[in-house]
Motif scaffolding. Structure first.
Motif, PDB file in Angstrom:
ATOM      1  N   TYR A  48      -3.225  -0.983  -7.608  1.00  0.00           N
ATOM      2  CA  TYR A  48      -1.996  -1.141  -6.833  1.00  0.00           C
ATOM      3  C   TYR A  48      -0.991  -0.080  -7.273  1.00  0.00           C
ATOM      4  N   ASN A  49      -0.163   0.368  -6.338  1.00  0.00           N
ATOM      5  CA  ASN A  49       0.876   1.354  -6.618  1.00  0.00           C
ATOM      6  C   ASN A  49       2.197   0.846  -6.065  1.00  0.00           C
ATOM      7  N   VAL A  50       3.291   1.206  -6.742  1.00  0.00           N
ATOM      8  CA  VAL A  50       4.630   0.774  -6.332  1.00  0.00           C
ATOM      9  C   VAL A  50       5.532   1.988  -6.247  1.00  0.00           C
ATOM     10  N   SER A  90       1.683   3.920 -10.808  1.00  0.00           N
ATOM     11  CA  SER A  90       0.298   3.789 -10.347  1.00  0.00           C
ATOM     12  C   SER A  90      -0.397   2.840 -11.302  1.00  0.00           C
ATOM     13  N   GLY A  91      -0.886   1.741 -10.771  1.00  0.00           N
ATOM     14  CA  GLY A  91      -1.339   0.659 -11.628  1.00  0.00           C
ATOM     15  C   GLY A  91      -0.087  -0.106 -12.028  1.00  0.00           C
ATOM     16  N   ILE A  92      -0.156  -1.397 -12.093  1.00  0.00           N
ATOM     17  CA  ILE A  92       1.037  -2.206 -12.346  1.00  0.00           C
ATOM     18  C   ILE A  92       1.183  -2.459 -13.843  1.00  0.00           C
ATOM     19  N   ASN A  93       2.358  -2.096 -14.353  1.00  0.00           N
ATOM     20  CA  ASN A  93       2.700  -2.324 -15.757  1.00  0.00           C
ATOM     21  C   ASN A  93       3.899  -3.248 -15.825  1.00  0.00           C
ATOM     22  N   ASP A  94       3.937  -4.089 -16.843  1.00  0.00           N
ATOM     23  CA  ASP A  94       5.104  -4.943 -17.028  1.00  0.00           C
ATOM     24  C   ASP A  94       6.240  -4.122 -17.641  1.00  0.00           C
ATOM     25  N   ILE A  95       7.348  -4.757 -17.925  1.00  0.00           N
ATOM     26  CA  ILE A  95       8.545  -4.071 -18.416  1.00  0.00           C
ATOM     27  C   ILE A  95       8.335  -3.425 -19.786  1.00  0.00           C
ATOM     28  N   THR A  96       7.297  -3.863 -20.514  1.00  0.00           N
ATOM     29  CA  THR A  96       6.992  -3.248 -21.814  1.00  0.00           C
ATOM     30  C   THR A  96       5.953  -2.130 -21.672  1.00  0.00           C
ATOM     31  N   ASN A  97       5.623  -1.753 -20.435  1.00  0.00           N
ATOM     32  CA  ASN A  97       4.652  -0.710 -20.105  1.00  0.00           C
ATOM     33  C   ASN A  97       3.218  -1.118 -20.454  1.00  0.00           C
ATOM     34  N   VAL A 153       4.531  -1.410  -1.847  1.00  0.00           N
ATOM     35  CA  VAL A 153       3.352  -1.629  -2.684  1.00  0.00           C
ATOM     36  C   VAL A 153       2.126  -1.328  -1.835  1.00  0.00           C
ATOM     37  N   THR A 154       1.233  -0.497  -2.364  1.00  0.00           N
ATOM     38  CA  THR A 154      -0.046  -0.242  -1.704  1.00  0.00           C
ATOM     39  C   THR A 154      -1.150  -0.759  -2.611  1.00  0.00           C
ATOM     40  N   GLY A 155      -2.213  -1.214  -1.982  1.00  0.00           N
ATOM     41  CA  GLY A 155      -3.306  -1.785  -2.757  1.00  0.00           C
ATOM     42  C   GLY A 155      -4.646  -1.475  -2.136  1.00  0.00           C
ATOM     43  N   PRO A 156      -5.684  -2.108  -2.635  1.00  0.00           N
ATOM     44  CA  PRO A 156      -7.041  -1.868  -2.136  1.00  0.00           C
ATOM     45  C   PRO A 156      -7.151  -2.138  -0.635  1.00  0.00           C
ATOM     46  N   GLY A 157      -8.055  -1.419   0.010  1.00  0.00           N
ATOM     47  CA  GLY A 157      -8.309  -1.655   1.431  1.00  0.00           C
ATOM     48  C   GLY A 157      -7.146  -1.284   2.320  1.00  0.00           C
ATOM     49  N   ASN A 158      -6.382  -0.273   1.953  1.00  0.00           N
ATOM     50  CA  ASN A 158      -5.226   0.187   2.737  1.00  0.00           C
ATOM     51  C   ASN A 158      -4.171  -0.900   2.928  1.00  0.00           C
TER      52      ASN A 158
END
Length: 167
Positions: free
Chosen positions: A117-119, A101-108, A145-150
């Protein structure tokens, strides 16, 4: 008379401009969601697809799960593996069930502007051409991937195992 006609014309055209301006953000959200989905899909597809955990001594030579010295691969992370720390994901299978939930890179580290955004990732055995799903030699990888505005983007990719393993 001229002012009345021009005023009426502007009143008729103005809602179109307002709607176009309000909708112009939507393609940006979809493009961001697609970029996130493609990035995660690339990360998963670049992982090894072996019968054994890549840390296993027989990972390079095993032609089935029975040939593993210690750990045969199965769907989902094993031994506390995760995307960010040690031990880290090291096989395509490890990503099954992964989500953020929320996008993080490989280093978190959180990626600025992508907190809404959620993955989620699903990995499953699949039939692919002459490869049967029961053989375990092909996987279907689904990144959602889900994001704002459905906004919702779903990418599917396939990964096959080659003789005997595919690094």
């Amino acid at each position: 008379m001229f002012i009345v006609i021009v005023g009426a014309a502007i009143a008729g055209v103005l809602p179109v401009f307002i709607q176009a301006t309000a909708s112009s953000v939507d393609p940006m959200i979809r493009r961001q969601a697609l970029a996130v989905a493609e990035s995660v899909m690339s990360e998963v597809m670049l992982m090894p697809f072996t019968f054994c955990d890549p840390d296993d001594d027989n990972a390079e030579t095993a032609s089935s799960g029975a040939g593993c010295a210690t750990t045969a691969e199965s769907l989902g992370a094993e031994g506390g593996e995760n995307r960010y720390g040690t031990p880290q994901f090291d096989n395509v299978n490890d990503y099954n069930g992964f989500s953020m939930s929320g996008i993080n890179d490989i280093t978190n580290t959180a990626v600025t502007g992508l907190t809404n955004y959620n993955v989620s990732v699903a990995v499953a055995a699949a039939a692919l051409g002459s490869i049967t799903a029961g053989s375990g030699d092909a996987l279907r990888i689904t990144v959602t991937v889900t994001g704002p505005g459905n906004t919702s983007i779903v990418l599917d990719g396939y990964r096959s195992r080659h003789a005997p393993n595919s690094p």
